[in-house]
Design a protein around this motif. Structure first.
Motif, PDB file in Angstrom:
ATOM      1  N   ILE A  69       0.490  12.168  -2.493  1.00  0.00           N
ATOM      2  CA  ILE A  69      -0.028  11.867  -3.817  1.00  0.00           C
ATOM      3  C   ILE A  69      -0.836  10.581  -3.924  1.00  0.00           C
ATOM      4  O   ILE A  69      -1.673  10.437  -4.802  1.00  0.00           O
ATOM      5  CB  ILE A  69       1.146  11.879  -4.830  1.00  0.00           C
ATOM      6  CG1 ILE A  69       0.645  12.350  -6.192  1.00  0.00           C
ATOM      7  CG2 ILE A  69       1.843  10.526  -4.902  1.00  0.00           C
ATOM      8  CD1 ILE A  69       0.224  13.787  -6.228  1.00  0.00           C
ATOM      9  N   ASP A  70      -0.618   9.628  -3.042  1.00  0.00           N
ATOM     10  CA  ASP A  70      -1.362   8.373  -3.135  1.00  0.00           C
ATOM     11  C   ASP A  70      -2.661   8.435  -2.345  1.00  0.00           C
ATOM     12  O   ASP A  70      -3.748   8.366  -2.912  1.00  0.00           O
ATOM     13  CB  ASP A  70      -0.496   7.201  -2.628  1.00  0.00           C
ATOM     14  CG  ASP A  70       0.614   6.843  -3.588  1.00  0.00           C
ATOM     15  OD1 ASP A  70       0.302   6.425  -4.718  1.00  0.00           O
ATOM     16  OD2 ASP A  70       1.785   7.004  -3.228  1.00  0.00           O
ATOM     17  N   GLY A 112      -8.594  10.116   4.112  1.00  0.00           N
ATOM     18  CA  GLY A 112      -8.709   9.745   2.707  1.00  0.00           C
ATOM     19  C   GLY A 112     -10.075   9.172   2.393  1.00  0.00           C
ATOM     20  O   GLY A 112     -11.099   9.705   2.803  1.00  0.00           O
ATOM     21  N   LEU A 113     -10.100   8.055   1.674  1.00  0.00           N
ATOM     22  CA  LEU A 113     -11.370   7.402   1.367  1.00  0.00           C
ATOM     23  C   LEU A 113     -11.963   6.695   2.583  1.00  0.00           C
ATOM     24  O   LEU A 113     -13.142   6.347   2.579  1.00  0.00           O
ATOM     25  CB  LEU A 113     -11.195   6.401   0.223  1.00  0.00           C
ATOM     26  CG  LEU A 113     -10.841   6.978  -1.153  1.00  0.00           C
ATOM     27  CD1 LEU A 113     -10.749   5.849  -2.180  1.00  0.00           C
ATOM     28  CD2 LEU A 113     -11.844   8.024  -1.612  1.00  0.00           C
ATOM     29  N   ALA A 114     -11.150   6.432   3.605  1.00  0.00           N
ATOM     30  CA  ALA A 114     -11.597   5.813   4.869  1.00  0.00           C
ATOM     31  C   ALA A 114     -12.365   4.519   4.655  1.00  0.00           C
ATOM     32  O   ALA A 114     -13.449   4.333   5.214  1.00  0.00           O
ATOM     33  CB  ALA A 114     -12.423   6.807   5.674  1.00  0.00           C
ATOM     34  N   HIS A 153       0.865  -1.186   0.000  1.00  0.00           N
ATOM     35  CA  HIS A 153       0.000   0.000   0.000  1.00  0.00           C
ATOM     36  C   HIS A 153       0.898   1.231   0.000  1.00  0.00           C
ATOM     37  O   HIS A 153       1.518   1.561   1.008  1.00  0.00           O
ATOM     38  CB  HIS A 153      -0.899   0.007   1.235  1.00  0.00           C
ATOM     39  CG  HIS A 153      -1.889   1.134   1.247  1.00  0.00           C
ATOM     40  ND1 HIS A 153      -3.086   1.083   0.566  1.00  0.00           N
ATOM     41  CD2 HIS A 153      -1.847   2.358   1.831  1.00  0.00           C
ATOM     42  CE1 HIS A 153      -3.743   2.210   0.748  1.00  0.00           C
ATOM     43  NE2 HIS A 153      -3.011   3.005   1.509  1.00  0.00           N
ATOM     44  N   MET A 154       0.985   1.926  -1.123  1.00  0.00           N
ATOM     45  CA  MET A 154       1.902   3.050  -1.256  1.00  0.00           C
ATOM     46  C   MET A 154       1.331   4.304  -0.614  1.00  0.00           C
ATOM     47  O   MET A 154       0.117   4.553  -0.647  1.00  0.00           O
ATOM     48  CB  MET A 154       2.219   3.315  -2.731  1.00  0.00           C
ATOM     49  CG  MET A 154       2.820   2.130  -3.451  1.00  0.00           C
ATOM     50  SD  MET A 154       3.450   2.540  -5.097  1.00  0.00           S
ATOM     51  CE  MET A 154       5.015   3.270  -4.662  1.00  0.00           C
ATOM     52  N   ASP A 155       2.207   5.103  -0.039  1.00  0.00           N
ATOM     53  CA  ASP A 155       1.827   6.382   0.574  1.00  0.00           C
ATOM     54  C   ASP A 155       2.982   7.359   0.365  1.00  0.00           C
ATOM     55  O   ASP A 155       3.759   7.631   1.266  1.00  0.00           O
ATOM     56  CB  ASP A 155       1.520   6.202   2.058  1.00  0.00           C
ATOM     57  CG  ASP A 155       1.044   7.494   2.715  1.00  0.00           C
ATOM     58  OD1 ASP A 155       0.703   8.446   1.977  1.00  0.00           O
ATOM     59  OD2 ASP A 155       1.034   7.559   3.961  1.00  0.00           O
ATOM     60  N   ARG A 156       3.072   7.870  -0.864  1.00  0.00           N
ATOM     61  CA  ARG A 156       4.188   8.733  -1.229  1.00  0.00           C
ATOM     62  C   ARG A 156       3.866  10.208  -1.008  1.00  0.00           C
ATOM     63  O   ARG A 156       2.740  10.636  -1.210  1.00  0.00           O
ATOM     64  CB  ARG A 156       4.569   8.502  -2.695  1.00  0.00           C
ATOM     65  CG  ARG A 156       5.171   7.137  -2.947  1.00  0.00           C
ATOM     66  CD  ARG A 156       5.241   6.806  -4.420  1.00  0.00           C
ATOM     67  NE  ARG A 156       3.904   6.609  -4.989  1.00  0.00           N
ATOM     68  CZ  ARG A 156       3.677   6.267  -6.255  1.00  0.00           C
ATOM     69  NH1 ARG A 156       4.696   6.110  -7.092  1.00  0.00           N
ATOM     70  NH2 ARG A 156       2.444   6.088  -6.696  1.00  0.00           N
ATOM     71  N   ALA A 157       4.882  10.941  -0.588  1.00  0.00           N
ATOM     72  CA  ALA A 157       4.754  12.385  -0.402  1.00  0.00           C
ATOM     73  C   ALA A 157       5.824  13.059  -1.252  1.00  0.00           C
ATOM     74  O   ALA A 157       6.991  12.668  -1.237  1.00  0.00           O
ATOM     75  CB  ALA A 157       4.931  12.752   1.065  1.00  0.00           C
ATOM     76  N   VAL A 158       5.427  14.085  -1.997  1.00  0.00           N
ATOM     77  CA  VAL A 158       6.318  14.747  -2.946  1.00  0.00           C
ATOM     78  C   VAL A 158       6.560  16.185  -2.505  1.00  0.00           C
ATOM     79  O   VAL A 158       5.640  16.895  -2.112  1.00  0.00           O
ATOM     80  CB  VAL A 158       5.688  14.762  -4.361  1.00  0.00           C
ATOM     81  CG1 VAL A 158       6.703  15.242  -5.399  1.00  0.00           C
ATOM     82  CG2 VAL A 158       5.152  13.399  -4.722  1.00  0.00           C
ATOM     83  N   SER A 159       7.797  16.613  -2.559  1.00  0.00           N
ATOM     84  CA  SER A 159       8.148  18.012  -2.316  1.00  0.00           C
ATOM     85  C   SER A 159       9.078  18.470  -3.439  1.00  0.00           C
ATOM     86  O   SER A 159       9.510  17.681  -4.273  1.00  0.00           O
ATOM     87  CB  SER A 159       8.822  18.177  -0.951  1.00  0.00           C
ATOM     88  OG  SER A 159      10.016  17.417  -0.890  1.00  0.00           O
TER      89      SER A 159
END
Length: 312
Positions: free
Chosen positions: A96-97, A289-291, A57-63
């Motif tokens: 982003i995810d 999120g979608l919860a 389960h991806m959970d990426r954060a972009v800066s």
């Protein structure tokens, strides 16, 4: 056998993955193909951090986003509608995810063409400062409108959804879509940036007082911003007479961004006679999120019903 050096290289690649890791180029639309406006002396360097604690389960954060863009999720049977999605991240990053791609996939299954926005962050050296994310969101709506024919879209049926600080951006766009924050660069900038409807999800709204999210405020307008500057970037203080309908979603136990933020925006919308629907869930916290599988997980279907009722 993998060497220690090879394993280290693989780990680093997963932490700072290149832009192309998100989507094939064909699914990505640059916002400013002729050059990004507002660049300072040095451009930020894009970094991607994988934060997931759940395998698969991806959970990426972009800066460091120097090339603002949209990633497109196209349904098998498009119904002509579109949603621009603004992920959150406290204006320090773009999540982003969980607050972008997951919602986009959910919408695409239901016939909505979804565009996930990689917007520039205001504290990363852009000369346009606090208006930088808004400029990208305006440009995104206009770009979708300009390309409506290519995607089989009705240019009038484009909404915006955002989460947390992205919820602030969605609400800001719904309030200040007509603001000329920078000179037009091409014909796209002459199109309307008004969304058909707005869905701020557990949004940052207040820029002052106890309701304000300190991190978002500091990175957007500065910790010591004047009352006038705070008001200029509070969507509830800038609702125009032609603002689009809103659906607001929040959890009562949100300790990061109090539900009073959504209620503040609701009051401002009601005062202007703008249609607004509000759902407060007893539990959910912040960033749900979608919860799926949780009581707050009812909100996506509530959104779909609202969107249908308002022409999306």
């Amino acid at each position: 056998m993998l060497s220690r050096r090879t394993l280290l290289a693989a780990l680093l690649a997963s932490v700072a993955a290149p832009t192309a890791a998100f989507s094939p180029a064909a699914d990505t639309i640059p916002l400013w193909p002729m050059g990004v406006p507002g660049a300072g002396a040095a451009l930020p360097v894009e970094q991607v951090v994988e934060r997931s604690k759940v395998a698969g389960h991806m959970d990426r954060a972009v800066s460091g986003i120097a090339a603002p863009r949209m990633v497109v999720f196209r349904p098998e049977r498009p119904d002509g509608s579109a949603m621009l999605i603004c992920p959150g991240g406290g204006y320090r990053r773009v999540v982003i995810d969980r607050e972008g791609f997951e919602a986009a996939r959910w919408l695409a299954v239901r016939g909505v063409t979804a565009f996930v926005l990689f917007y520039r962050l205001p504290a990363e050296g852009w000369t346009t400062g606090a208006d930088t994310p808004l400029i990208d969101a305006q440009r995104a709506i206009r770009t979708i409108r300009a390309r409506a024919g290519a995607f089989g879209l009705d240019p009038a049926r484009i909404g915006v959804m955002g989460f947390s600080a992205g919820g602030h951006l969605a609400a800001d766009l719904a309030a200040r879509f007509a603001l000329v924050a920078q000179p037009p660069v091409d014909a796209i900038d002459n199109l309307s940036a008004r969304p058909l409807l707005a869905a701020p999800i557990y949004p940052v709204i207040a820029m002052d007082g106890p309701l304000a999210h300190a991190g978002s405020r500091e990175r957007l307008i500065g910790a010591d911003a004047s009352a006038e500057r705070a008001r200029a970037h509070d969507p509830s203080a800038n609702v125009p007479a032609d603002a689009p309908p809103h659906i607001l979603i929040h959890a009562e136990d949100d300790l990061a961004v109090p539900p009073g933020n959504s209620l503040r925006l609701r009051e401002a919308l009601k005062a202007r006679g703008i249609a607004v629907e509000t759902h407060l869930f007893e539990t959910g916290g912040h960033g749900f999120g979608l919860a799926p599988g949780k009581p707050a997980g009812a909100w996506p279907e509530l959104f779909i019903a609202f969107a249908r009722a308002h022409g999306l």
